[in-house]
Write an enzyme that holds these catalytic residues in place. Structure first.
Site, short mmCIF file in Angstrom:
data_model
loop_
_atom_site.label_atom_id
_atom_site.label_comp_id
_atom_site.label_asym_id
_atom_site.label_seq_id
_atom_site.Cartn_x
_atom_site.Cartn_y
_atom_site.Cartn_z
NE ARG A 213 -11.03 3.37 1.37
CZ ARG A 213 -10.90 2.73 0.22
NH1 ARG A 213 -11.95 2.63 -0.57
NH2 ARG A 213 -9.76 2.20 -0.14
CD GLN B 68 -26.75 7.27 -4.38
OE1 GLN B 68 -25.55 7.13 -4.23
NE2 GLN B 68 -27.48 6.46 -5.13
CD GLU C 102 -2.53 1.70 0.29
OE1 GLU C 102 -2.41 2.87 -0.13
OE2 GLU C 102 -3.31 0.86 -0.22
CG ASP D 281 -12.71 1.22 -8.57
OD1 ASP D 281 -13.71 0.62 -8.97
OD2 ASP D 281 -12.72 1.99 -7.59
#
Length: 436
Positions: free
Chosen positions: A112, A226, A38, A309
């Site tokens: 998240r 939303q 990461e 993604d």
């Protein structure tokens, strides 16, 4: 150079988001050696868009033994209400209750960090399998393995690289470059990822007039929102169509551009009794970004393969992006696990066949998901007269929520994947799972 178990298959996962961590959880239970790389200093971050984990992936969390760990980390939702920009109601129904009834699992609306922490819990706190603060500088492939050179000068060696590093994937770029150097310019075949919409997502303190346990969605000309709330917080996404399609990466919006976006929504209601202006005043943080849409044709080359993604992009309107990436993680781990049962040291031809099989399954399924997400954002933003008429006139009249959910359950949710090799006593509902 990082130590490796000589001759043992090893996966190098690039990207420590939900998709990368789903891969890690699968590999851990398949007894496949792996490491997660990461580039940010920490896996955990207090920011990040909300993630609606659909019932089929909540079932996977149960399979991983993480269902109890989910509790208290997501915003429960039962109902969904669609309203116009002025707050008047279009339709309302118990869509999430119906999904729970049909499949035996609820949808879980995670911030998240809550989902990331739950997936980290599934790895048992082993810090040696996650390296943070390291960026890829180079990927080298040989007939027998792969080498990843990192920004701190270290090297990770393995059998395969899995790029789960998001929209602006470095892995994708290295993969395409290596393919070109090998005489196969796969990048030339690809259509560009195109952003037609931007989104401001964020979190705010819950206000007394914000209704809990209901997912609110605002529809209007080139605008949508939303939002959902629990007793303490609200998570939201505010969408707007861009003046023109954008293919260039938008690094960051300026303060002036953010201010213009906020002003454009100043009269918009995000709930019947809550305006965007009031929501924004109470926001703890926000981020404005473009949302590209597109689907790669080539998901792998040599010993590099993509997931999430990095190869399938869509707006967040349908809440399917992360869900789709997790499904790709599951299918990839399943296929590699099956391969390794037969051959612990597969040659390049065998591996290429497995990765092609993964691409064939998941690209077709991702095409369906991308199309669903594209239709939804265009209905929500009244992108055309037909989008408005079908979405907000015909559908509410012809298809009540239970019937609509029935179509989603039978044609989509019930066909999604789980890990083939993890034994667990899983739930079911009115609609049978295809992969029981």
């Amino acid at each position: 150079m990082a130590p490796t178990n000589e001759g043992k298959f090893r996966a190098i996962i690039i990207g420590g988001g939900p998709v990368g961590l789903a891969l890690a959880n699968g590999f851990k239970r398949a007894d496949v050696d792996f490491v997660v790389l990461e580039r940010y200093p920490t896996i955990m971050s207090d920011s990040g868009a909300g993630i609606m984990l659909w019932s089929h992936n909540v079932r996977v969390m149960d399979q991983l033994g993480l269902l109890d760990a989910c509790e208290g980390r997501y915003i429960p939702v039962d109902d969904k209400t669609s309203i116009k920009l002025d707050g008047t109601q279009i339709r309302s129904g118990s869509i999430f209750k119906h999904l729970n009834t049909n499949h035996g699992y609820p949808c879980m609306n995670f911030p998240r960090p809550g989902l990331v922490q739950t997936l980290l819990d599934g790895l048992g706190g082993d810090e040696s399998i996650i390296r943070t603060g390291v960026e890829i500088k180079k990927i080298e492939m040989t007939e027998s393995g792969v080498r990843v050179r990192l920004s701190d000068g270290s090297v990770e060696e393995g059998s395969i690289v899995v790029g789960a590093d998001g929209i602006h994937s470095q892995t994708r770029g290295f993969m395409q470059q290596l393919a070109k150097e090998a005489g196969n310019d796969i990048a030339k075949d690809e259509d560009p990822m195109v952003a037609n919409y931007q989104i401001m997502y964020g979190r705010a303190k819950r206000l007394p007039n914000a209704e809990i346990n209901t997912f609110y969605e605002t529809h209007g000309t080139y605008m949508s929102s939303q939002i959902s709330a629990d007793e303490t917080r609200m998570h939201f996404g505010i969408y707007r169509k861009l003046p023109a399609p954008a293919t260039e990466r938008k690094q960051e919006y300026s303060k002036e551009e953010v201010a213009e976006f906020v002003e454009a929504f100043s009269d918009v209601m995000v709930m019947p009794n809550l305006s965007f202006k009031e929501l924004y005043k109470n926001a703890e943080w926000t981020r404005l970004v473009n949302q590209p849409e597109g689907l790669l044709k080539h998901w792998h080359h040599g010993r590099i393969v993509l997931a999430g993604d990095s190869c399938a992009q869509m707006t967040a309107a349908a809440g399917l992006g992360v869900n789709n990436g997790i499904q790709s993680a599951i299918v990839l781990v399943n296929k590699l696990h099956e391969m390794l049962k037969e051959n612990a040291s597969p040659d390049m031809e065998t591996l290429d066949g497995v990765l092609e099989g993964y691409q064939n399954v998941r690209r077709a399924e991702s095409k369906t998901v991308c199309d669903m997400a594209a239709r939804m954002i265009r209905v929500n933003t009244w992108d055309s007269y037909m989008s408005w008429f079908i979405g907000d006139v015909v559908f509410p009249w012809m298809m009540p929520e239970e019937k609509l959910v029935g179509k989603i359950s039978n044609g989509f949710v019930n066909g999604m994947h789980k890990f083939d090799f993890i034994q667990a006593d899983l739930k079911s509902g009115k609609v049978p799972w295809v992969h029981a």
